[in-house]
Each structure stands twice: as structure tokens, then as C-alpha cells.
Write a protein that holds these residues in place. Structure first.
Motif, PDB file in Angstrom:
ATOM      1  N   VAL A  96       0.927  -1.164  -0.021  1.00 31.42           N
ATOM      2  CA  VAL A  96      -0.002  -0.010  -0.109  1.00 31.42           C
ATOM      3  C   VAL A  96       1.107   1.731   0.057  1.00 31.42           C
ATOM      4  CG1 VAL A  96      -2.186   1.430   1.249  1.00 31.42           C
ATOM      5  CG2 VAL A  96      -1.828  -0.705   1.117  1.00 31.42           C
ATOM      6  N   PHE A  97       0.688   2.199  -0.271  1.00 33.89           N
ATOM      7  CA  PHE A  97       1.342   3.444  -1.292  1.00 33.89           C
ATOM      8  C   PHE A  97       1.142   4.271   0.625  1.00 33.89           C
ATOM      9  CE2 PHE A  97       1.481   7.361  -4.068  1.00 33.89           C
ATOM     10  CZ  PHE A  97       2.763   8.266  -3.220  1.00 33.89           C
ATOM     11  N   ALA A  98       2.363   4.544   0.882  1.00 37.57           N
ATOM     12  CA  ALA A  98       2.778   5.189   2.191  1.00 37.57           C
ATOM     13  C   ALA A  98       3.152   6.181   2.442  1.00 37.57           C
ATOM     14  CB  ALA A  98       2.314   4.074   3.435  1.00 37.57           C
ATOM     15  N   ILE A  99       3.067   7.786   3.080  1.00 33.04           N
ATOM     16  CA  ILE A  99       3.455   8.285   2.883  1.00 33.04           C
ATOM     17  C   ILE A  99       3.980   8.721   4.314  1.00 33.04           C
ATOM     18  CG2 ILE A  99       2.265   9.304   0.970  1.00 33.04           C
ATOM     19  CD1 ILE A  99       1.250  11.747   2.343  1.00 33.04           C
ATOM     20  N   THR A 100       5.162   9.590   4.884  1.00 32.42           N
ATOM     21  CA  THR A 100       5.200  10.398   5.823  1.00 32.42           C
ATOM     22  C   THR A 100       4.929  11.476   6.546  1.00 32.42           C
ATOM     23  OG1 THR A 100       6.442   8.521   6.503  1.00 32.42           O
ATOM     24  CG2 THR A 100       6.505  10.518   8.500  1.00 32.42           C
ATOM     25  N   VAL A 101       4.006  12.329   6.755  1.00 32.95           N
ATOM     26  CA  VAL A 101       3.924  13.834   7.093  1.00 32.95           C
ATOM     27  C   VAL A 101       4.054  14.858   8.218  1.00 32.95           C
ATOM     28  CG1 VAL A 101       2.011  13.288   5.356  1.00 32.95           C
ATOM     29  CG2 VAL A 101       2.002  13.945   7.821  1.00 32.95           C
ATOM     30  N   VAL A 102       4.664  15.657   8.114  1.00 34.72           N
ATOM     31  CA  VAL A 102       5.038  16.453   9.073  1.00 34.72           C
ATOM     32  C   VAL A 102       4.357  17.812   9.126  1.00 34.72           C
ATOM     33  CG1 VAL A 102       6.442  17.954  10.235  1.00 34.72           C
ATOM     34  CG2 VAL A 102       7.084  15.636   9.258  1.00 34.72           C
ATOM     35  N   ASN A 103       3.399  17.624  10.160  1.00 34.96           N
ATOM     36  CA  ASN A 103       2.826  19.184  11.237  1.00 34.96           C
ATOM     37  C   ASN A 103       3.820  20.480  11.202  1.00 34.96           C
ATOM     38  OD1 ASN A 103       1.344  21.254  11.319  1.00 34.96           O
ATOM     39  ND2 ASN A 103       0.408  20.006  13.377  1.00 34.96           N
ATOM     40  N   ASN A 104       3.803  21.411  10.402  1.00 36.52           N
ATOM     41  CA  ASN A 104       5.271  22.139  10.823  1.00 36.52           C
ATOM     42  C   ASN A 104       4.863  23.326  10.737  1.00 36.52           C
ATOM     43  OD1 ASN A 104       7.370  20.869   8.813  1.00 36.52           O
ATOM     44  ND2 ASN A 104       6.165  21.740   7.136  1.00 36.52           N
ATOM     45  N   SER A 105       3.294  23.523  11.893  1.00 37.13           N
ATOM     46  CA  SER A 105       2.890  24.394  12.182  1.00 37.13           C
ATOM     47  C   SER A 105       3.164  24.809  13.819  1.00 37.13           C
ATOM     48  CB  SER A 105       1.679  24.436  11.805  1.00 37.13           C
ATOM     49  OG  SER A 105       0.423  25.405  12.506  1.00 37.13           O
ATOM     50  N   ASP A 106       2.379  25.585  13.936  1.00 37.77           N
ATOM     51  CA  ASP A 106       2.492  25.716  15.562  1.00 37.77           C
ATOM     52  C   ASP A 106       0.905  25.624  16.297  1.00 37.77           C
ATOM     53  OD1 ASP A 106       1.159  27.658  14.965  1.00 37.77           O
ATOM     54  OD2 ASP A 106       2.060  29.478  16.207  1.00 37.77           O
ATOM     55  N   LYS A 107       0.181  24.848  15.316  1.00 38.08           N
ATOM     56  CA  LYS A 107      -0.784  24.646  16.394  1.00 38.08           C
ATOM     57  C   LYS A 107      -1.320  23.266  15.883  1.00 38.08           C
ATOM     58  CE  LYS A 107      -2.320  29.142  15.793  1.00 38.08           C
ATOM     59  NZ  LYS A 107      -3.797  30.190  15.303  1.00 38.08           N
ATOM     60  N   MET A 108      -2.245  22.394  16.665  1.00 38.13           N
ATOM     61  CA  MET A 108      -2.624  20.962  15.689  1.00 38.13           C
ATOM     62  C   MET A 108      -3.242  20.958  14.695  1.00 38.13           C
ATOM     63  SD  MET A 108      -5.322  18.302  18.436  1.00 38.13           S
ATOM     64  CE  MET A 108      -3.726  18.057  18.995  1.00 38.13           C
ATOM     65  N   LEU A 109      -3.229  20.172  13.484  1.00 43.14           N
ATOM     66  CA  LEU A 109      -3.561  20.245  12.764  1.00 43.14           C
ATOM     67  C   LEU A 109      -5.670  19.504  13.439  1.00 43.14           C
ATOM     68  CD1 LEU A 109      -3.421  20.476   9.365  1.00 43.14           C
ATOM     69  CD2 LEU A 109      -2.459  17.556   9.159  1.00 43.14           C
ATOM     70  N   GLN A 110      -6.092  20.282  12.673  1.00 45.90           N
ATOM     71  CA  GLN A 110      -7.610  19.687  12.887  1.00 45.90           C
ATOM     72  C   GLN A 110      -8.141  18.305  11.764  1.00 45.90           C
ATOM     73  OE1 GLN A 110     -10.708  22.117  13.035  1.00 45.90           O
ATOM     74  NE2 GLN A 110     -12.295  20.186  13.078  1.00 45.90           N
TER      75      GLN A 110
END
Length: 249
Positions: A96-110
């Protein structure tokens, strides 16, 4: 307390990648999935981790990390084999296609959605409640396999929403005690609480959140000082993290 989704204009960027042909990206996670709806039925048989073999590997990095308005970065791509956690199906999958993402924001990603287009095919990745600075491994929502060739692929962040008000576990109101497959919720305030109380949590192995999905467990009506147990089929001690609580104030 949860804001409506806000959409940003899609921003496409070419991805120049060489993907390891036989690479497997993933971690061994053995879960009974109830999805975000919060199933309250205890499963009769829990999966055994010995039935799953995963070989975590490092996938090549994407050359351009400045896309998606800087809020979300696709850090790695690769193949995944193991329990499919994104839809609660508890299906064992491979390639299965998988990606690793990073939340670069200073807030929680909803909530965010990433769409990768390659060879006329679209690959969709949905993710929710990723804390600021955190990394999450997200699986293609339709279980599509990783393309053999990603040259010329384009990535679009179709939707992104941050929590404008930081979510909370309300430690002055609730005492939360996690167990395997359950969370005890005690009302330590002096007021009765009517209605549903939801505890939201994600699976986490090391510093990596597993899956874009967020799970929740529920109890209803808590008198002052009362404690109830909420069934949480994905909660596995140190491999899970409670993110926030919602209730009718």
C-alpha cells in the motif's frame, strides 16, 4: 469547539523521487479497528503480532520540501504492509502507498487531505488531529499500491484546517486513566456533566503517529465524582496517546 474545515487553494508541485522497489515502510501494529465512530463492541479475538512481519526501511527523501504552504510536508514515501488502520476494516494488506507527513505549524492540525497524481491515477491521503511538529505515517485511503514509477508525480494539498482554539483534556474536569482497550474517565469537578464525553486518541509508536485516522471512546453522563470506563479498542498503553476531550459544557 471544533471549527469548520477551511480550504486553501491547491498548490501542485512536481516530486522527483526514486523509490526503493521492494521497500516496506511501516511499523508492526496489531489493532482491532473501530474507526472514528467509536465502536463499543468488544472483539472476541485480538490479532496476534506474531502474524505480521514488517521490515521498516528508510525511503528516499523528497527533493522539494517547501510545498504545501509550509504547513504540511511529505517527508517520506514508500510501501506499507500490515494492518490497514485508515478505515477500521482490520484488513491485512501489503504494497500500500504510504507517506510520512510532518505538521510544520505551531497548532494542532485538525484535518488535511493530500492528493498525489501519477500516471493519470489519483492517490488520496486523509489525516486528522496531528499535533504541532509531529510526524504521522498515512496510508492511501483506498488501499492503492505504490506506483512503480513516481517521476512526474504531482502533490496537492486540497484541504487543510488547524484548530484555532487549542483542544484540551480539561485536567481540571477529568481524570483520565488509560488501560489496554479502555480509558477510565472520572469527573473530578463539582458539577454534573450531562451528555456524551468523548476521549480522542491516536496510535503512536516511538515518535511516529500511525495512520491519519483518529479514534475516540465515549461515556455518557458523569455526575460529580463519578467514574466510568470507556471501551477503546485501539488503545494499547504506551503505544497510544490521548489528544483531547470534548463534552457539552
Amino acid at each position: 469547539m471544533v471549527n469548520k474545515k477551511a480550504k486553501r487553494a491547491p498548490k501542485a508541485v512536481n516530486i522527483a523521487l526514486v523509490v526503493l522497489g521492494a521497500a516496506v515502510i511501516g511499523l508492526a501494529v496489531w489493532l482491532i479497528a473501530d474507526a472514528v465512530s467509536g465502536n463499543t463492541n468488544q472483539p472476541e479475538n485480538l490479532p496476534n503480532s506474531s502474524n505480521i512481519t514488517i521490515e521498516p526501511v528508510e525511503a528516499p527523501e523528497i527533493e522539494d520540501k517547501a510545498f504545501m504552504d509550509g504547513l504540511v510536508t511529505v517527508e517520506k514515501v514508500g510501501r506499507y504492509a500490515g494492518i490497514f488502520v485508515e478505515d477500521g476494516s482490520d484488513e491485512i494488506v501489503s504494497d500500500v502507498f504510504a507517506i510520512t507527513v510532518v505538521n510544520n505549524s505551531d497548532k494542532m492540525l485538525q484535518y488535511a487531505q493530500v492528493v498525489i497524481t501519477c500516471g493519470g491515477e489519483e492517490y488520496t491521503f486523509d489525516m486528522s488531529t496531528i499535533p504541532a511538529g509531529a510526524r504521522a505515517q498515512v496510508l492511501e485511503k483506498n488501499k492503492k499500491a505504490l506506483p512503480e514509477d513516481l517521476s512526474g508525480a504531482q502533490t496537492v494539498l486540497t484541504t487543510v484546517t488547524e484548530f484555532q482554539e487549542a483542544p484540551s483534556t480539561y485536567p481540571e474536569v477529568f481524570e483520565l486513566t488509560p488501560f489496554e482497550y479502555s480509558v477510565n474517565i472520572k469527573n473530578i469537578s463539582k458539577s454534573d456533566i450531562s451528555g456524551d464525553v468523548y476521549v480522542y486518541y491516536k496510535t503512536k509508536v516511538g515518535d511516529l503517529y500511525m495512520g491519519g485516522i483518529t479514534y475516540r471512546a465515549k461515556v455518557t453522563d458523569l455526575a460529580a465524582g463519578e467514574e466510568k470506563s470507556a471501551y477503546a479498542s485501539h488503545f494499547y498503553g504506551s503505544d497510544s496517546e490521548i489528544l483531547f476531550v470534548t463534552y457539552a459544557k
